[in-house]
Design a protein around this motif. Structure first.
Motif: not given
Length: 104
Positions: A14-23, A46-54, A71-77
């Motif tokens: 959930g923390a990884g998800w939140a970081v992707f979604k909310g920064g 983080f990856g799941a949020a990237w997939v769910e929220c292009p 943006e690729s998941v690597e680029e987002a990371l």
């Protein structure tokens, strides 16, 4: 696997998800670099949020192109962890760079 009290309810995933979604820059939302299990769970979230929220370019490519844009998941990371190079290096150490690259 240790969890800060602020994320105990939803865990590293959930923390990884939140970081992707909310920064968020809250340090409690970033896993310790010496805990490979926490790193894996965080990266999965983080990856799941990237997939769910292009992002916009990815959606455009999916709807009107070949689906390979955005943006690729690597680029987002890399973008997200720009100021946390130690964490990024720890994630690469898990073998992230050896995995096939898939774009939205």
């Amino acid at each position: 696997m240790s969890l800060p009290s602020r994320i105990a309810e939803f865990g590293w995933f959930g923390a990884g998800w939140a970081v992707f979604k909310g920064g968020t820059d809250d340090p409690d939302f970033y896993p310790p670099i010496d805990d490979s299990e926490a790193l894996r769970h965080w990266l999965a979230g983080f990856g799941a949020a990237w997939v769910e929220c292009p992002e916009g370019d990815a959606v455009e490519s999916i709807l009107n192109g070949d689906g390979m844009g955005g943006e690729s998941v690597e680029e987002a990371l890399v973008r997200t962890l720009e100021t946390r190079q130690d964490l990024l290096c720890a994630l690469w150490g898990l073998g992230l760079a050896k995995r096939p690259r898939v774009l939205h």
